[in-house]
Design an enzyme around this catalytic site. Sequence first.
Site, short mmCIF file in Angstrom:
data_model
loop_
_atom_site.label_atom_id
_atom_site.label_comp_id
_atom_site.label_asym_id
_atom_site.label_seq_id
_atom_site.Cartn_x
_atom_site.Cartn_y
_atom_site.Cartn_z
N ARG A 70 -3.61 -55.07 23.67
CA ARG A 70 -2.82 -54.35 24.65
C ARG A 70 -3.62 -53.13 25.10
NH1 ARG A 70 3.15 -52.09 23.40
NH2 ARG A 70 2.00 -50.68 22.08
N THR A 127 -2.32 -48.85 30.03
CA THR A 127 -1.36 -49.57 30.89
C THR A 127 -0.32 -50.35 30.09
OG1 THR A 127 -2.71 -51.58 30.90
CG2 THR A 127 -3.20 -49.92 32.60
N ASP A 186 1.67 -49.28 13.90
CA ASP A 186 0.69 -50.22 14.47
C ASP A 186 0.41 -51.31 13.44
OD1 ASP A 186 -1.89 -51.47 15.14
OD2 ASP A 186 -1.93 -50.00 16.75
N ASP A 229 -3.38 -52.12 12.64
CA ASP A 229 -4.04 -51.05 11.87
C ASP A 229 -3.54 -51.03 10.42
OD1 ASP A 229 -5.66 -50.20 13.90
OD2 ASP A 229 -4.36 -48.55 14.53
C1 PRP Z 1 -0.02 -55.37 18.99
C2 PRP Z 1 0.82 -56.47 18.38
C3 PRP Z 1 1.09 -57.36 19.56
C4 PRP Z 1 1.20 -56.38 20.69
C5 PRP Z 1 2.65 -56.19 21.00
O1 PRP Z 1 -1.32 -55.78 19.14
O2 PRP Z 1 0.21 -57.12 17.31
O3 PRP Z 1 0.07 -58.30 19.80
O4 PRP Z 1 0.62 -55.15 20.24
O5 PRP Z 1 2.82 -55.39 22.12
P1 PRP Z 1 3.45 -55.91 23.48
O6 PRP Z 1 4.65 -56.69 23.13
O7 PRP Z 1 3.77 -54.63 24.20
O8 PRP Z 1 2.40 -56.71 24.21
P2 PRP Z 1 -2.50 -54.78 19.63
O9 PRP Z 1 -2.57 -54.75 21.11
O10 PRP Z 1 -2.31 -53.46 18.95
O11 PRP Z 1 -3.80 -55.52 19.15
P3 PRP Z 1 -4.41 -55.69 17.67
O12 PRP Z 1 -3.49 -56.63 16.93
O13 PRP Z 1 -5.74 -56.27 17.95
O14 PRP Z 1 -4.47 -54.34 17.02
N1 URA Z 2 2.24 -53.00 18.58
C1 URA Z 2 2.37 -52.55 17.32
O1 URA Z 2 1.52 -52.83 16.45
N2 URA Z 2 3.44 -51.81 17.02
C2 URA Z 2 4.38 -51.48 17.92
O2 URA Z 2 5.35 -50.78 17.57
C3 URA Z 2 4.23 -51.95 19.23
C4 URA Z 2 3.15 -52.71 19.54
#
Ligand code: PRP
Ligand code: URA
Length: 214
Positions: free
Chosen positions: A109, A113, A205, A208
């Site tokens: 994400r 944005t 997160d 993380d």
């Molecule tokens: C997080 C999570 C989802 C997304 C959810 O991933 O694991 O994939 O955000 O958000 P949304 O519903 O608003 O799209 P992230 O973008 O943090 O990526 P990562 O798992 O690589 O850290």
């Molecule tokens: N992605 C995450 O990991 N946590 C949130 O709360 C939203 C998006």
Amino acid sequence: MATSSFPNLTVLDHPLIRHKLTILRDRRTCTKDFKQLVGEIAMLMAYEMTKDLPLQTVDIETPLEHMQGVQVAGKKLVLVPILRAGLGMVDGIAHLIPSARVGHIGIYRDHATLKPVEYYFKVPSGPDARDIFVLDPMLATGGSAADAVAALKRAGAQRIRFLCLVACPEGVGTMLAQHPDVPVYAAALDRQLNDKGYILPGLGDAGDRLFGTR
Ligand code: PRP
Ligand code: URA
């Protein structure tokens, strides 16, 4: 439990799932325990979700005699984690369904944005004939989940379910608007998003906390 305002959503609120989710949300939970809990919750959810899998009869010999048993019908089920955080859900479910195939969809994400950016797609052959479980702990704006499902549909997938740990109304609404045919299963439906797109109360997160980055 079906949630009446969202016909696409089932909240799997078994007491053990709720108990483990509370520990998962706690900011004091360390990476090692977080990883273990994500796997355990995913396994419990998958157990409940697979109650309706169709069976077919199969002839076997026990050590004593012939009998007709049953086995799950059709092609091997496919688990599709959305990278990164969805990876944490794979092993728990694979304990229950060791024959499951695994595909991967890379989406992150954009921090500014909040729009999803796809960077990887690889799924097993014949997705049209398979039951597909898309895995991601978080359904926030719903952009990542909706894009992952759209990519799977472009590849031919027809029977898709989305499995997350924590959902929020906006994300479930996005899925309902874009993919009304895709059931969403969550361990909890939380209150709302904050102005940075994080779920409240949420768990922070997920990627993380799972991988100890940050
Ligand atoms: C997080 C999570 C989802 C997304 C959810 O991933 O694991 O994939 O955000 O958000 P949304 O519903 O608003 O799209 P992230 O973008 O943090 O990526 P990562 O798992 O690589 O850290
Ligand atoms: N992605 C995450 O990991 N946590 C949130 O709360 C939203 C998006």
